[in-house]
Design a protein around this motif. Structure first.
Motif, PDB file in Angstrom:
ATOM      1  N   ALA A 341     -21.590  51.620   8.020  1.00  0.00           N
ATOM      2  CA  ALA A 341     -22.304  50.553   8.319  1.00  0.00           C
ATOM      3  C   ALA A 341     -23.705  50.303   7.268  1.00  0.00           C
ATOM      4  CB  ALA A 341     -22.892  50.684   9.713  1.00  0.00           C
ATOM      5  N   LEU A 342     -24.433  51.668   7.365  1.00  0.00           N
ATOM      6  CA  LEU A 342     -25.595  51.456   6.492  1.00  0.00           C
ATOM      7  C   LEU A 342     -25.184  51.168   4.905  1.00  0.00           C
ATOM      8  CD1 LEU A 342     -28.634  52.091   6.506  1.00  0.00           C
ATOM      9  CD2 LEU A 342     -28.258  54.284   6.214  1.00  0.00           C
ATOM     10  N   HIS A 343     -24.137  51.777   4.605  1.00  0.00           N
ATOM     11  CA  HIS A 343     -23.980  51.695   3.083  1.00  0.00           C
ATOM     12  C   HIS A 343     -23.536  50.128   2.789  1.00  0.00           C
ATOM     13  CE1 HIS A 343     -21.255  52.358  -0.408  1.00  0.00           C
ATOM     14  NE2 HIS A 343     -20.275  51.358   0.184  1.00  0.00           N
ATOM     15  N   PHE A 344     -23.005  49.437   3.624  1.00  0.00           N
ATOM     16  CA  PHE A 344     -22.664  47.936   3.476  1.00  0.00           C
ATOM     17  C   PHE A 344     -23.792  47.052   3.770  1.00  0.00           C
ATOM     18  CE2 PHE A 344     -18.001  48.835   5.332  1.00  0.00           C
ATOM     19  CZ  PHE A 344     -17.493  48.740   3.820  1.00  0.00           C
ATOM     20  N   ALA A 345     -24.815  47.656   4.827  1.00  0.00           N
ATOM     21  CA  ALA A 345     -26.053  46.851   4.741  1.00  0.00           C
ATOM     22  C   ALA A 345     -27.190  46.907   3.492  1.00  0.00           C
ATOM     23  CB  ALA A 345     -26.665  47.545   6.037  1.00  0.00           C
ATOM     24  N   ILE A 346     -26.942  48.118   2.962  1.00  0.00           N
ATOM     25  CA  ILE A 346     -27.858  48.372   1.454  1.00  0.00           C
ATOM     26  C   ILE A 346     -27.176  47.606   0.529  1.00  0.00           C
ATOM     27  CG2 ILE A 346     -28.714  50.023   0.084  1.00  0.00           C
ATOM     28  CD1 ILE A 346     -28.952  51.944   2.391  1.00  0.00           C
ATOM     29  N   LEU A 347     -25.864  47.605   0.090  1.00  0.00           N
ATOM     30  CA  LEU A 347     -25.403  47.135  -1.048  1.00  0.00           C
ATOM     31  C   LEU A 347     -24.843  45.781  -0.881  1.00  0.00           C
ATOM     32  CD1 LEU A 347     -23.135  50.394  -1.910  1.00  0.00           C
ATOM     33  CD2 LEU A 347     -25.630  49.745  -2.508  1.00  0.00           C
ATOM     34  N   GLN A 348     -25.754  44.945  -0.925  1.00  0.00           N
ATOM     35  CA  GLN A 348     -25.627  43.431  -0.614  1.00  0.00           C
ATOM     36  C   GLN A 348     -25.238  42.551  -1.881  1.00  0.00           C
ATOM     37  OE1 GLN A 348     -25.738  41.816   2.255  1.00  0.00           O
ATOM     38  NE2 GLN A 348     -26.047  43.368   3.619  1.00  0.00           N
ATOM     39  N   ASN A 349     -25.316  43.159  -2.897  1.00  0.00           N
ATOM     40  CA  ASN A 349     -25.224  42.654  -4.095  1.00  0.00           C
ATOM     41  C   ASN A 349     -23.760  42.890  -4.875  1.00  0.00           C
ATOM     42  OD1 ASN A 349     -27.775  41.643  -3.896  1.00  0.00           O
ATOM     43  ND2 ASN A 349     -28.575  43.152  -4.980  1.00  0.00           N
ATOM     44  N   SER A 350     -23.320  41.763  -5.498  1.00  0.00           N
ATOM     45  CA  SER A 350     -22.116  41.967  -6.404  1.00  0.00           C
ATOM     46  C   SER A 350     -22.281  43.237  -7.354  1.00  0.00           C
ATOM     47  CB  SER A 350     -21.495  40.707  -6.991  1.00  0.00           C
ATOM     48  OG  SER A 350     -20.408  41.079  -7.814  1.00  0.00           O
ATOM     49  N   GLY A 351     -21.489  44.064  -7.435  1.00  0.00           N
ATOM     50  CA  GLY A 351     -21.339  45.227  -8.654  1.00  0.00           C
ATOM     51  C   GLY A 351     -20.401  45.752  -8.976  1.00  0.00           C
ATOM     52  N   PRO A 352     -20.093  47.028  -9.654  1.00  0.00           N
ATOM     53  CA  PRO A 352     -19.000  47.336 -10.257  1.00  0.00           C
ATOM     54  C   PRO A 352     -17.735  47.797  -9.445  1.00  0.00           C
ATOM     55  CG  PRO A 352     -20.529  48.991 -10.348  1.00  0.00           C
ATOM     56  CD  PRO A 352     -21.345  47.683  -9.833  1.00  0.00           C
ATOM     57  N   GLY A 353     -18.016  47.776  -7.978  1.00  0.00           N
ATOM     58  CA  GLY A 353     -16.947  48.406  -7.061  1.00  0.00           C
ATOM     59  C   GLY A 353     -16.450  47.204  -6.503  1.00  0.00           C
ATOM     60  N   ASP A 354     -16.571  46.133  -6.645  1.00  0.00           N
ATOM     61  CA  ASP A 354     -16.127  44.827  -6.309  1.00  0.00           C
ATOM     62  C   ASP A 354     -14.708  44.767  -5.898  1.00  0.00           C
ATOM     63  OD1 ASP A 354     -18.757  44.282  -5.909  1.00  0.00           O
ATOM     64  OD2 ASP A 354     -18.511  42.234  -6.744  1.00  0.00           O
ATOM     65  N   ALA A 355     -14.043  45.096  -6.924  1.00  0.00           N
ATOM     66  CA  ALA A 355     -12.336  44.865  -6.998  1.00  0.00           C
ATOM     67  C   ALA A 355     -11.724  45.761  -6.138  1.00  0.00           C
ATOM     68  CB  ALA A 355     -11.932  45.135  -8.194  1.00  0.00           C
ATOM     69  N   GLN A 356     -12.223  46.732  -5.603  1.00  0.00           N
ATOM     70  CA  GLN A 356     -11.849  47.607  -4.522  1.00  0.00           C
ATOM     71  C   GLN A 356     -11.668  47.133  -3.043  1.00  0.00           C
ATOM     72  OE1 GLN A 356     -10.249  50.575  -4.973  1.00  0.00           O
ATOM     73  NE2 GLN A 356     -10.698  51.384  -6.957  1.00  0.00           N
ATOM     74  N   MET A 357     -12.586  46.166  -3.015  1.00  0.00           N
ATOM     75  CA  MET A 357     -12.775  45.532  -1.685  1.00  0.00           C
ATOM     76  C   MET A 357     -12.184  44.158  -1.487  1.00  0.00           C
ATOM     77  SD  MET A 357     -14.126  47.629  -0.136  1.00  0.00           S
ATOM     78  CE  MET A 357     -14.701  47.013   1.426  1.00  0.00           C
ATOM     79  N   SER A 358     -11.824  43.857  -0.358  1.00  0.00           N
ATOM     80  CA  SER A 358     -11.057  42.451  -0.192  1.00  0.00           C
ATOM     81  C   SER A 358     -11.809  41.168  -0.905  1.00  0.00           C
ATOM     82  CB  SER A 358     -10.701  42.308   1.246  1.00  0.00           C
ATOM     83  OG  SER A 358     -11.914  41.918   1.991  1.00  0.00           O
ATOM     84  N   SER A 359     -10.962  40.234  -0.987  1.00  0.00           N
ATOM     85  CA  SER A 359     -11.845  39.137  -1.664  1.00  0.00           C
ATOM     86  C   SER A 359     -12.661  38.454  -0.656  1.00  0.00           C
ATOM     87  CB  SER A 359     -10.660  38.031  -1.898  1.00  0.00           C
ATOM     88  OG  SER A 359      -9.594  38.713  -3.004  1.00  0.00           O
ATOM     89  N   LEU A 360     -12.394  38.583   0.469  1.00  0.00           N
ATOM     90  CA  LEU A 360     -13.292  37.815   1.467  1.00  0.00           C
ATOM     91  C   LEU A 360     -14.803  38.782   1.419  1.00  0.00           C
ATOM     92  CD1 LEU A 360     -11.162  36.678   4.432  1.00  0.00           C
ATOM     93  CD2 LEU A 360     -12.917  35.412   2.917  1.00  0.00           C
TER      94      LEU A 360
END
Length: 792
Positions: A341-360
Motif C-alpha cells: 500500500a505504501l509502495h503504490f502511494a509513493i509511486l504515483q508517476n508513470s515509470g519503467p514498470g508500468d507494463a507489468q500492471m493492468s491498463s486501468l
C-alpha cells in the motif's frame, strides 16, 4: 542377558550414594535440596494463583520431575539457570552484575566499527548497487517501476537517499563513478542492518541456553565473517534481509522461553513480535518465507504437544490456535500488505514498470497518456492488447520464427513497451469489406476481425499445429499479409465485462472493456498463461489457442491498452482507478512469474553464478566489481574457519543425536533428560533453519549466487557455537580444557578474519601480487579470472 541389577548400574537414578552420580547430577541435587526448603516462599517460576487449576497441576508435575532427576524448574529450551556467585572485587563484581549489557554493547560497537570503517573507499557503483540504488531513486522521484522482490527493502534504500539529500537523478550505472551525492550515508544506512546481526546472534544464543562463552563466540562468528561484512557495506538488500531473518529467529526463541507462562503479557508480546518480524522479512525478499516456514513448523509441533495434554481445557487449546492465527498469520500478512500500500502511494508517476500492471492501474498514474486514448475502438484503429491475467503482458510479435512446428513468425506476450506490441484492427477478408469505409465503425460483441502486426505486416494466425511448450494447445503465429486470404487469420470478439461507469452495451472501449478473441475456424481462445518460452523465444510468455473453452480463465481475457485513431475523438478525461486488492495480487503474480524466469542461460556463461553444492565448503567466491590493477576490488568470500566449522557442526550434530539415541536405547544415560531435551530443542531449530534456507536452492531452477547461502549460514554458525558448547561442558571436561578450546576457537576465527581483511575493505594494486597467500583454494578466482566449478 541383562538383569535389573545391570540396568541399575548403567542408569544410576535416585538418592543412592554420590559416587554413583555424575558431577552435574550432584550439583543439581545440591541446588534442589537448598531451593526446595524455600520453594513455597521464593520461586520465580512458581505457579500463579490467578491462573487455572490445570497450570498448577502442570507446575507440580515439573517440580516432581525436577526433584526426581535433580533439575531446576523447566524454562523454555532448558531450565532456569543457577544463581551466580559474585566476586569481592568491586570492578569484577560490577562487570558480573552488568555483563548482560556490557558484552552485547561492546560487540555492537565493534560491529559498527567494522561495518562503517572506510565505507567510502570505493567511489563507484559496486555490483548490485546498480539495481537497488536505481530502485531507491524511483521512490525519491515517485516513478513506478517493477522488480521481482517485495518493496520494503527498496523503500528503505529510497529513504536512505532522501535522508542523505539525494534527488534521485543519478542513473546508478554499473561501475559508474558517484557524482557529488552522499553515497557514504546510504551505505552506512545499509551497514547498520548488518551490524545489528551481531547483538541479535548473542541474544539468540542466550535464549538457546548456551553458556556465556558460547554466546560471545556465536556473535564473534557473525562479527568476523568476511562475507557478512562485505555484503553489509554496499547499497544492497542483503543486510536488511539477514538482520530481519535474525530478528525473526530471536523472537521465536524468546517466545519459546515464555511457554511456561501462556497468555501473559510477555507471551503475547513476543508472539506478536514474531509475527511483525515475519511480515518485515517477507516484505524485503521472498527468501523470508523460509524462516517463516521454520516458525510454522515449530508452531505445529507446539500445538501438537498441547493437543496431547489431556489436562488442558478445550477452550484454552482453542485460544492457543486463535492467538497463533492472529499473530503469526493475520499480523504478518497485514505488514506485508501495508508495504505494498505504501509502495503504490509513493509511486504515483508513470515509470519503467508500468507494463507489468493492468491498463486501468497505468491510466491512474500521473503523466500517463492512456486516458487520452479515443474511448471507442473501431476498425482501422492501431492498438496494443494487454492480457488481463495476473502477470499478463502485451500481445507481441517479432521477426524471429519458431525453430520447430510451423516455422512461422513468433507471437508472444511481452512486458516492455515497444512498437512490436502494436497491431492494426482490420476487417476479415471473408467479409469482403474494404478497409477505408470513411466513417469509423465501432467494434461490438460478435464482430469478426483480423489483427495485422504493424512492424512486420503479418496477421495473427492459428492452426492445427502444436504449441511449442503447451503442446496440448494450438500454436499462435504471425502469417501472411494484406494480400493473403486465409480464414485462420480471423477472430471473433466476445465482450466479457465493462469495468467503468459506461453502460454494458456490448461496445468495445479502450482500457475498461475486457474481451476474448475466439478463433473463427478452430473455436479456440487466444490465451497467455505466463509460461515462458525457451531462450530462442527470449524467455517471453507463450501465446496459444486454448481448445478447452475456459471462458472464465483470466489468461484468456484481454483489453485494449494504447489506442490510436485519428478519426475518433480523444478520450473524455475519465479518472481511471483500479482496485487495490486486484493491483496487489496482480503485482505479486507478476513478481512470481518473473522470478521463475530467472533461470541459467545455456548460451551464456555467468561467471558470477554458482551451484548450491559449492557453498557449504566455501568452494567459490564472487568478484563484485572490475578487477583492474588500479581499481579498489572487493571479493565476496566468507571466513573459511567459520564456514567450514559451521558445515562440520551439521554432521557432528547429526552423528551425536544418533549416538545418543542408540546409547539411550541400550539404557546408558550419557546425558540427563533435561540436557537431552535442551539439546534436541535447540538443535532442531538450528538444523531446521539451515535446511529450510539451503535445500530449496538445490531444487529450484533459477540462477543462484553465493549470497543466497547467507541466511542458511547464520544457522550453521549458531550451531557451530552450540556444538562446541555442548561438548566442552560435559562432565569430566576440566575448566582448563574448556578454556583452551574456546581460546583456540576465538583465535582461529579472529586471525582468519584479519588475514582476509582486504577482500572486505578493498584489494589495492594487482591481486596476483597482494593476494597470492590468500588463495587457499584453487577454485577461488581471487587471482585468476576463471569459472569455479568444483565443490571439493
Amino acid at each position: 542377558m541383562y538383569t535389573s541389577e545391570n540396568i541399575k548400574r548403567r542408569n544410576p537414578v535416585g538418592s543412592s550414594a554420590g559416587r554413583d552420580q555424575g558431577p552435574q547430577q550432584q550439583q543439581d541435587d545440591h541446588y534442589n535440596n537448598s531451593q526446595n526448603q524455600n520453594r513455597a516462599s521464593v520461586d520465580p517460576y512458581g505457579p500463579n494463583p490467578l491462573k487455572p487449576a490445570f497450570q498448577h497441576q502442570q507446575h507440580q508435575q515439573h517440580q516432581h520431575a525436577g526433584t526426581a532427576y535433580g533439575y531446576r524448574d523447566y524454562y523454555g529450551f532448558g531450565y532456569a539457570p543457577s544463581r551466580r556467585e559474585y566476586s569481592a572485587n568491586k570492578y569484577i563484581r560490577f562487570y558480573q552484575e552488568n555483563d548482560y549489557i556490557l558484552i552485547p554493547t561492546l560487540l555492537t560497537l565493534v560491529s559498527f566499527w567494522t561495518r562503517f570503517r572506510d565505507i567510502k573507499s570505493s567511489d563507484y557503483v559496486v555490483w548490485d548497487e546498480a539495481h537497488f540504488g536505481k530502485f531507491g531513486s524511483y521512490y525519491i522521484k515517485g516513478d513506478f517501476y517493477f522488480d521481482v522482490h517485495p518493496p520494503l527493502g527498496k523503500m528503505l534504500v529510497g529513504l536512505s537517499g532522501a535522508l542523505a539529500g539525494y534527488d534521485g537523478s543519478f542513473a546508478f550505472d554499473s561501475g559508474a563513478k558517484y557524482p557529488d551525492i552522499n553515497y557514504g550515508f546510504m551505505r552506512i544506512f545499509n551497514a547498520f542492518f548488518g551490524a545489528i546481526m551481531v547483538p541479535l546472534a548473542y541474544w539468540t544464543a542466550q535464549e538457546l541456553r548456551m553458556s556465556q562463552a558460547a554466546c560471545i563466540f556465536a556473535a564473534v562468528l557473525v562479527l568476523f565473517d568476511n562475507a557478512y561484512l562485505t555484503i553489509s557495506r554496499f547499497i544492497l538488500l542483503d543486510s536488511m534481509l539477514l538482520s530481519a531473518t535474525c530478528f525473526v529467529f530471536f523472537c521465536l526463541t524468546r517466545f519459546r522461553n515464555e511457554r511456561h507462562d501462556p497468555f501473559s503479557l510477555d507471551w503475547w508480546l513476543w508472539l506478536a513480535m514474531t509475527g511483525v518480524a515475519i511480515g518485515l522479512v517477507s516484505s524485503i525478499k521472498w527468501v523470508g518465507l523460509f524462516v517463516t516456514a521454520l516458525v510454522g513448523l515449530n508452531t505445529i509441533e507446539e500445538l501438537w504437544d498441547l493437543f496431547g495434554d489431556l489436562s488442558l481445557p478445550k477452550t484454552t487449546y482453542i485460544k492457543h490456535w486463535v492467538a497463533r492465527a492472529a499473530c503469526l498469520i493475520a499480523l504478518p500478512f497485514s505488514v506485508y500488505v501495508a508495504s505494498f500500500a505504501l509502495h503504490f502511494a509513493i509511486l504515483q508517476n508513470s515509470g519503467p514498470g508500468d507494463a507489468q500492471m493492468s491498463s486501468l492501474f497505468q491510466a491512474g498514474l500521473n503523466f500517463n497518456d492512456f486516458r487520452n486514448n479515443p474511448l471507442y475502438v473501431a476498425y482501422g484503429s492501431k492498438v496494443s492488447i494487454k492480457n488481463t491475467g495476473y502477470g499478463g503482458g502485451l500481445l507481441h510479435s517479432h521477426v524471429q520464427t519458431f525453430p520447430e512446428g510451423s516455422g512461422q513468425q513468433q507471437v508472444t506476450c511481452y512486458h516492455h513497451k515497444d512498437n512490436n506490441n502494436n497491431w492494426f484492427i482490420k476487417h476479415a477478408k471473408s467479409e469482403g469489406v474494404p478497409e477505408d469505409t470513411g466513417s469509423p465503425q465501432i467494434l461490438r460483441h460478435g464482430n469478426l476481425i483480423r489483427l495485422g502486426h504493424e512492424q512486420t505486416n503479418r496477421s495473427l494466425h492459428s492452426h492445427r499445429v502444436k504449441a511449442p511448450v503447451t503442446s496440448a494447445q494450438y500454436e499462435v503465429s504471425g502469417y501472411g499479409d494484406d494480400s493473403t486470404v486465409d480464414a485462420n487469420d480471423e477472430w471473433v470478439i466476445e465482450i466479457v465485462e465493462e469495468n467503468s461507469h459506461h453502460p454494458k452495451d456490448g461496445q468495445l472501449r479502450s482500457l475498461s472493456t475486457t474481451f476474448r478473441l475466439r478463433h473463427r475456424i478452430l473455436g479456440c481462445l487466444l490465451t497467455a498463461e505466463n509460461i515462458n518460452l525457451p531462450q530462442w523465444g527470449f524467455r517471453q510468455i507463450e501465446v496459444t489457442c486454448d481448445t478447452r473453452n475456459r471462458t472464465n480463465s483470466p489468461h484468456s481475457l484481454w483489453n485494449i491498452e494504447q489506442h490510436w485513431n485519428d478519426k475518433l475523438p480523444a478520450g473524455e478525461g475519465t479518472l481511471y482507478k483500479s482496485k487495490f486488492w486486484k493491483d496487489f495480487w496482480h503485482l505479486n503474480v507478476a513478481m512470481m512469474t518473473s522470478n521463475n524466469a530467472l533461470i541459467p542461460d545455456p548460451d551464456k556463461e555467468d561467471v558470477l553464478a554458482s551451484n548450491p553444492s559449492q557453498w557449504p565448503l566455501l568452494a567459490v567466491g564472487l568478484r563484485m566489481c572490475g578487477w583492474g590493477d588500479d581499481a579498489v576490488k572487493f571479493y565476496l568470500l566468507g571466513n573459511p574457519i567459520a564456514w567450514w566449522g559451521g558445515t562440520l557442526s551439521l554432521g557432528v550434530f547429526a552423528f551425536t543425536v544418533c549416538y545418543y539415541i542408540v546409547r539411550r536405547q541400550r539404557k546408558f544415560q550419557d546425558v540427563t533428560p533435561m540436557e537431552w531435551d535442551q539439546f534436541l530443542a535447540a538443535g532442531k531449530l538450528l538444523v531446521g533453519g539451515w535446511f529450510l534456507h539451503y535445500i530449496p536452492f538445490c531444487i529450484m531452477g533459477r540462477v543462484t549466487y553465493l549470497h543466497h547461502y547467507f541466511p542458511a549460514l547464520y544457522f550453521s554458525l549458531l550451531l557451530f557455537s552450540f556444538v562446541i558448547d555442548h561438548f566442552v561442558n560435559r562432565p569430566g571436561v576440566s575448566s582448563k580444557v574448556r578454556n583452551v578450546v574456546w581460546a583456540v576457537a576465538f583465535a582461529a576465527v579472529t586471525f582468519t578474519f584479519f588475514f582476509f581483511w582486504d577482500v572486505s575493505y578493498g584489494i589495492r594494486g594487482p591481486a596476483a601480487e597482494t593476494m597470492k597467500s590468500r588463495q587457499w583454494r584453487g577454485a577461488w578466482n581471487i587471482i585468476d579470472d576463471h569459472k569455479p566449478n568444483t565443490f571439493i
